[in-house]
Design a protein around this motif. Structure first.
Motif, PDB file in Angstrom:
ATOM      1  N   ARG A 154       0.926  -1.241   0.034  1.00 54.79           N
ATOM      2  CA  ARG A 154       0.205  -0.131   0.171  1.00 54.79           C
ATOM      3  C   ARG A 154       0.951   1.106  -0.047  1.00 54.79           C
ATOM      4  O   ARG A 154       2.000   1.281   0.712  1.00 54.79           O
ATOM      5  CB  ARG A 154      -0.834  -0.032   1.125  1.00 54.79           C
ATOM      6  CG  ARG A 154      -2.130  -0.895   1.064  1.00 54.79           C
ATOM      7  CD  ARG A 154      -2.455  -1.421   2.357  1.00 54.79           C
ATOM      8  NE  ARG A 154      -3.155  -2.858   2.201  1.00 54.79           N
ATOM      9  CZ  ARG A 154      -4.161  -3.155   1.729  1.00 54.79           C
ATOM     10  NH1 ARG A 154      -5.192  -2.172   1.539  1.00 54.79           N
ATOM     11  NH2 ARG A 154      -4.748  -4.260   1.628  1.00 54.79           N
ATOM     12  N   LYS A 280     -17.587   2.684  10.323  1.00 52.96           N
ATOM     13  CA  LYS A 280     -16.438   3.231  10.310  1.00 52.96           C
ATOM     14  C   LYS A 280     -15.396   2.287  10.360  1.00 52.96           C
ATOM     15  O   LYS A 280     -14.435   2.281  11.025  1.00 52.96           O
ATOM     16  CB  LYS A 280     -16.314   4.348  11.372  1.00 52.96           C
ATOM     17  CG  LYS A 280     -16.816   5.563  11.187  1.00 52.96           C
ATOM     18  CD  LYS A 280     -15.909   6.583  10.485  1.00 52.96           C
ATOM     19  CE  LYS A 280     -16.587   7.645   9.742  1.00 52.96           C
ATOM     20  NZ  LYS A 280     -16.030   8.632   9.104  1.00 52.96           N
ATOM     21  N   CYS A 281     -15.806   1.164   9.842  1.00 51.44           N
ATOM     22  CA  CYS A 281     -14.827  -0.153   9.845  1.00 51.44           C
ATOM     23  C   CYS A 281     -13.652  -0.017   8.965  1.00 51.44           C
ATOM     24  O   CYS A 281     -12.572  -0.560   8.975  1.00 51.44           O
ATOM     25  CB  CYS A 281     -15.672  -1.463   9.532  1.00 51.44           C
ATOM     26  SG  CYS A 281     -16.201  -1.528   7.983  1.00 51.44           S
ATOM     27  N   GLY A 282     -13.827   1.012   7.983  1.00 55.37           N
ATOM     28  CA  GLY A 282     -12.902   1.190   6.949  1.00 55.37           C
ATOM     29  C   GLY A 282     -12.621  -0.123   5.929  1.00 55.37           C
ATOM     30  O   GLY A 282     -11.544  -0.034   5.033  1.00 55.37           O
ATOM     31  N   LEU A 283     -13.521  -0.877   5.603  1.00 52.82           N
ATOM     32  CA  LEU A 283     -13.189  -1.868   4.731  1.00 52.82           C
ATOM     33  C   LEU A 283     -13.430  -1.360   3.169  1.00 52.82           C
ATOM     34  O   LEU A 283     -12.679  -1.677   2.568  1.00 52.82           O
ATOM     35  CB  LEU A 283     -14.407  -3.002   5.003  1.00 52.82           C
ATOM     36  CG  LEU A 283     -14.117  -4.061   5.829  1.00 52.82           C
ATOM     37  CD1 LEU A 283     -15.423  -4.982   6.043  1.00 52.82           C
ATOM     38  CD2 LEU A 283     -13.202  -5.171   5.144  1.00 52.82           C
ATOM     39  N   ALA A 285     -12.091   1.661   2.472  1.00 53.66           N
ATOM     40  CA  ALA A 285     -11.074   2.193   1.903  1.00 53.66           C
ATOM     41  C   ALA A 285     -10.043   1.104   1.715  1.00 53.66           C
ATOM     42  O   ALA A 285      -9.172   0.978   1.044  1.00 53.66           O
ATOM     43  CB  ALA A 285     -10.384   3.287   3.055  1.00 53.66           C
ATOM     44  N   ASP A 286      -9.830  -0.063   2.423  1.00 52.64           N
ATOM     45  CA  ASP A 286      -8.998  -1.070   2.635  1.00 52.64           C
ATOM     46  C   ASP A 286      -9.203  -1.813   1.295  1.00 52.64           C
ATOM     47  O   ASP A 286      -8.099  -2.248   0.677  1.00 52.64           O
ATOM     48  CB  ASP A 286      -9.188  -1.895   3.895  1.00 52.64           C
ATOM     49  CG  ASP A 286      -7.992  -2.752   4.082  1.00 52.64           C
ATOM     50  OD1 ASP A 286      -6.874  -2.072   4.545  1.00 52.64           O
ATOM     51  OD2 ASP A 286      -8.098  -3.927   3.858  1.00 52.64           O
ATOM     52  N   ALA A 287     -10.290  -1.987   0.607  1.00 51.07           N
ATOM     53  CA  ALA A 287     -10.576  -2.871  -0.239  1.00 51.07           C
ATOM     54  C   ALA A 287     -10.539  -2.025  -1.592  1.00 51.07           C
ATOM     55  O   ALA A 287     -10.441  -2.672  -2.846  1.00 51.07           O
ATOM     56  CB  ALA A 287     -11.926  -3.703  -0.278  1.00 51.07           C
ATOM     57  N   LYS A 293      -9.801   6.997  -0.009  1.00 50.82           N
ATOM     58  CA  LYS A 293     -10.273   6.715   1.421  1.00 50.82           C
ATOM     59  C   LYS A 293     -11.463   7.769   1.672  1.00 50.82           C
ATOM     60  O   LYS A 293     -12.077   7.858   2.651  1.00 50.82           O
ATOM     61  CB  LYS A 293      -9.138   7.090   2.376  1.00 50.82           C
ATOM     62  CG  LYS A 293      -7.988   6.347   2.344  1.00 50.82           C
ATOM     63  CD  LYS A 293      -7.050   6.421   3.352  1.00 50.82           C
ATOM     64  CE  LYS A 293      -5.815   5.396   3.431  1.00 50.82           C
ATOM     65  NZ  LYS A 293      -4.951   5.897   2.464  1.00 50.82           N
ATOM     66  N   TYR A 296     -14.711   6.234   3.097  1.00 52.50           N
ATOM     67  CA  TYR A 296     -14.526   6.012   4.661  1.00 52.50           C
ATOM     68  C   TYR A 296     -14.353   7.448   5.358  1.00 52.50           C
ATOM     69  O   TYR A 296     -15.310   7.430   6.326  1.00 52.50           O
ATOM     70  CB  TYR A 296     -13.330   5.507   4.802  1.00 52.50           C
ATOM     71  CG  TYR A 296     -12.834   5.240   5.933  1.00 52.50           C
ATOM     72  CD1 TYR A 296     -13.388   4.612   7.156  1.00 52.50           C
ATOM     73  CD2 TYR A 296     -11.784   6.339   6.599  1.00 52.50           C
ATOM     74  CE1 TYR A 296     -13.118   4.602   8.564  1.00 52.50           C
ATOM     75  CE2 TYR A 296     -11.467   6.302   8.045  1.00 52.50           C
ATOM     76  CZ  TYR A 296     -12.168   5.439   8.888  1.00 52.50           C
ATOM     77  OH  TYR A 296     -11.652   5.459  10.210  1.00 52.50           O
ATOM     78  N   GLU A 297     -14.037   8.308   4.961  1.00 52.62           N
ATOM     79  CA  GLU A 297     -13.694   9.641   5.678  1.00 52.62           C
ATOM     80  C   GLU A 297     -15.040  10.427   5.825  1.00 52.62           C
ATOM     81  O   GLU A 297     -15.122  11.321   6.957  1.00 52.62           O
ATOM     82  CB  GLU A 297     -12.553  10.472   5.066  1.00 52.62           C
ATOM     83  CG  GLU A 297     -11.269   9.664   5.387  1.00 52.62           C
ATOM     84  CD  GLU A 297     -10.310  10.462   4.900  1.00 52.62           C
ATOM     85  OE1 GLU A 297     -10.265  11.242   3.699  1.00 52.62           O
ATOM     86  OE2 GLU A 297      -9.078  10.196   5.054  1.00 52.62           O
ATOM     87  N   ASN A 299     -18.615  12.115   6.728  1.00 52.57           N
ATOM     88  CA  ASN A 299     -19.560  11.771   7.482  1.00 52.57           C
ATOM     89  C   ASN A 299     -20.730  12.571   7.136  1.00 52.57           C
ATOM     90  O   ASN A 299     -21.553  12.569   8.263  1.00 52.57           O
ATOM     91  CB  ASN A 299     -19.210  12.462   8.896  1.00 52.57           C
ATOM     92  CG  ASN A 299     -17.785  11.516   9.546  1.00 52.57           C
ATOM     93  OD1 ASN A 299     -17.816  10.485   9.409  1.00 52.57           O
ATOM     94  ND2 ASN A 299     -16.882  12.214  10.079  1.00 52.57           N
TER      95      ASN A 299
END
Lengths: 340, 410
Positions: A154, A280-283, A285-287, A293, A296-297, A299
């Protein structure tokens, strides 16, 4: 099925690859011969172009547009190095640079540009995630990496921003050279500097392989062609490494993607977030293969089509909260997130 | 963790003797409580779970890995060929026992966990994660008596962007430690398999969660929290197997809307069997717990592992996105998750109000109250914050407050 969207995307990618590369063989519709009428006016090199330049037939710089055999079969000329090209020039970068050099009249360009802009308006940058043959090859390389049990590398956001900045540079230099050699005073440089971007694009070495013809990988005739060949090899190495380790990090650098990305905001296809459902688990952004991001960010509720988004919809697919993320097409919901 | 027993004083030796030597059987209390709630429930599928929580015994021939907090990954433990066992305990008698060594002004859950080692359950390894201060220091206190204590370091900010690499690294270290400790070589197939087992549990739990909110009275709060407490002690696959039976029973059960006056969301500190004091009062007042955001049920069972890349590193990375990033524990920075969870549930199921249960002496839970109160007030959602502990002394006072709240709801 667990990964429904990715499954559909893979099928679309494979079909597109086959169509774009072998489409000419599959639909043997002659559009430009004496008997048939063309759908669109074909964009080809101006009259007498071949005699003024010193291109050798079969060389990497040979303009495919002038070759009736190469141009006769639709659906497309995905890349100038395709064995059987056709009517629609799928690679917008090739299309623009070629016509900058040829100084084509705007009335011939307009139908092609309109089609491109219409598609971009409908689907945004979906080209990159669903159609692009280079991306498909790259995804295949990524799949090999996954099989080898090597985790993805990453990259920091600053690095990605730098790549996008470089992408502007590549686009600027590519168009500048293409335009410059179109000026009659500089026309003698055309036999070496024609389509500078295409000459270093990894597709130069990949696309001909699909047609079982020899890629121009040993063009060491003059100093300039040698330079381009060495650069192409070098960039090919970066391409393979980028897709092997870094998922879609390459797509931040690609100028074709850059041109497509201008249409992402305001495109017919929209990625939406319902913020109250987010845990807000961030999956997402991670996937994200592009490592974005923003989804995810954020709101608050809204449409979050980012410039670098390739519309693969992996975020919508992986989100485990019911109805948090969704994809819609002109307001009509196509799919939304749920627990698999 | 330190293995040399260097700092043991006289008092400490007495405590260790107390922990290992004298055994007070608390199972009659547990059995009595379980019997009481079993009579109320009338669900055949609940029998197994009441038996489990009453006996507090686990039957396994695998090594047992005990842990306290929700941020310890069960999947890694299962993949390493061990049985996870969550030791969180809210028994009044255990808390009294723990007071022998833990000072009085410390959270009762910490005391209860400490005193709980009197019982039969003896894990082979104790895993502690750096969530709250009490649990971190508890690790230090217990380290002479437990030679194998593993400490998972987690930063306080639960923001994905800032800390994902740190989480990933500490989980990978934990994975390596378990591999060394049990001398096993799990591959990615074991990890995928472990994730599949817990994901099945999550899926079933979510169905029960939605069913409970949509059909008023289909499962009372005693049954529901016993179900979640049993998941601490049971293998995920056992839990899923027995809950499937229960779920089918619930589907055929009618609603009991007449018995309940209002539907509320219960938030705040965890509720674990046998500490059902608050639930007793709420059931009496006709207040139906239609949803909750507690770390003993919602936080423990609601989030799935979504594997993005099926590589060993990739799976461990996504595990942190199940356990740490969406964590609603107030120890972490990020109250927005809790607010989102509360607002989503209230909006989605049309709930009448929110009751916030604050275990006395847990300061972080208490510090969430002002912000929650103002946000819920803005949206016109009634909010009641209660502060209590395990003892039954303040039952009358709580009852008055809850009944007044029910009156206010109308």
């Amino acid at each position: 099925m667990k990964n429904r969207i990715t499954f559909i995307r893979r099928i679309v990618q494979i079909i597109s690859l086959v169509l774009l590369v072998y489409g000419g063989y599959i639909f043997k519709t002659r559009l430009h011969t004496e008997t048939g009428k063309p759908l669109f006016p074909a964009l080809k090199a101006p009259e007498g172009y071949m005699s003024t330049t010193k291109f050798k037939q079969g060389s990497i710089l040979w303009p495919s547009g002038d070759n009736p055999v190469l141009e006769n079969y639709p659906p497309s000329l995905v890349c100038r190095f395709n064995p059987k090209g056709g009517l629609f020039k799928a690679c917008i970068f090739h299309f623009i640079s070629e016509n900058l050099t040829w100084q084509t009249h705007i009335k011939y360009l307009l139908p092609h540009l309109t089609l491109f802009i219409l598609l971009c308006f409908l689907f945004g940058r979906m080209w990159c995630g669903w159609v692009c043959p280079i991306g498909t090859v790259g995804d295949f390389i990524t799949a090999i990496r996954k099989k080898m049990n090597i985790p993805a590398r990453r990259f920091p956001d600053g690095f990605k921003a730098g790549l996008r900045f470089s992408s502007y540079g590549i686009m600027g230099v590519g168009f500048f050279i293409s335009g410059l050699i179109g000026i009659p005073n500089f026309a003698r440089f055309q036999c070496y500097w024609f389509l500078p971007y295409c000459q270093i694009c990894p597709a130069r070495l990949i696309c001909p392989l699909f047609g079982f013809i020899k890629p121009g990988w040993e063009d060491f005739e003059t100093a300039i062609t040698s330079m381009f060949t060495i650069l192409a090899w070098f960039i090919m190495g970066i391409f393979l490494a980028a897709f092997y380790f870094g998922r879609r990090i390459w797509c931040h650098l690609c100028p074709v993607g850059l041109i497509n990305s201008f249409f992402n905001k305001g495109a017919g296809i929209e990625l939406k977030k319902k913020a109250v459902r987010c845990n807000k688990c961030g999956l997402c952004a991670d996937a994200c293969p592009m490592g974005l991001k923003e989804m995810y960010e954020r709101n608050s509720d809204g449409v979050y089509n980012q410039n670098n988004c390739i519309m693969c919809m992996r975020c919508v697919e992986i989100c485990p909260k019911e109805g948090c993320l969704s994809a819609s097409f002109f307001g009509k919901k196509i799919t939304e997130s749920k627990l698999k | 963790m330190r293995k040399e027993k260097t700092f043991i004083g006289e008092q400490y030796i007495n405590f260790l003797k107390y922990l290992t030597g004298k055994k007070r059987d608390i199972s009659p209390d547990y059995r009595r409580e379980a019997e009481r709630y079993r009579k109320v429930s009338g669900l055949k599928g609940m029998d197994y779970f009441y038996d489990t929580v009453a006996s507090r015994k686990i039957e396994t021939d695998r090594p047992v890995v005990g842990y306290f907090c929700n941020s310890v990954p069960e999947e890694i433990i299962i993949a390493a060929g061990a049985t996870p066992l969550r030791l969180c305990n809210q028994d009044m008698h255990c808390a009294e026992a723990g007071e022998e060594i833990i000072p009085g002004d410390i959270c009762p859950v910490i005391k209860a966990i400490c005193g709980g080692f009197q019982q039969e359950i003896k894990p082979d390894i104790l895993v502690i994660s750096a969530t709250c201060d009490g649990k971190v220091k508890l690790a230090e206190i217990l380290s002479p008596s437990f030679p194998d204590i593993y400490f998972i370091d987690i930063p306080r900010n639960s923001d994905y962007v800032k800390n994902i690499d740190v989480w990933e690294k500490s989980y990978l270290n934990f994975y390596e430690y378990l591999k060394d400790r049990f001398n096993v070589k799990p591959g990615r197939k074991d990890l995928i398999n472990a994730c599949r087992i817990t994901n099945e549990r999550t899926k079933l739990f979510r169905e029960i969660y939605h069913l409970r909110a949509e059909k008023t009275g289909v499962i009372n709060s005693f049954d529901y929290f016993t179900l979640s407490s049993a998941s601490f002690l049971l293998n995920p696959s056992d839990w899923t197997e027995h809950t499937k039976v229960l779920y089918n029973e619930l589907l055929n059960r009618g609603t009991k809307e007449k018995e309940y006056r209002k539907k509320v969301l219960l938030s705040g500190s965890p509720i674990i069997f046998p500490n059902f004091k608050l639930l007793d009062i709420m059931e009496d007042a006709g207040c139906y717990v239609a949803a909750d955001t507690m770390c003993s049920s919602y936080g423990h069972l609601f989030d799935p592992v979504e594997i993005d890349e099926e590589t060993e590193g990739g799976i461990i990375r996504t595990l942190t996105l199940k356990y740490i990033a969406p964590s609603i524990c107030p120890c972490f920075l990020g109250i927005d998750k809790l607010i989102n969870a509360i607002l989503e549930n209230v909006e989605r199921y049309g709930l009448d109000g929110v009751i916030y249960y604050n275990l006395r002496l847990c300061n972080v839970f208490e510090m969430d109250i002002p912000m929650l109160r103002s946000i819920l007030k803005d949206r016109g959602i009634p909010f009641l914050a209660l502060k209590t502990d395990f003892s039954r002394e303040d039952t009358g006072q709580l009852k008055t407050r809850i009944e007044a709240f029910m009156e206010m709801l109308g």
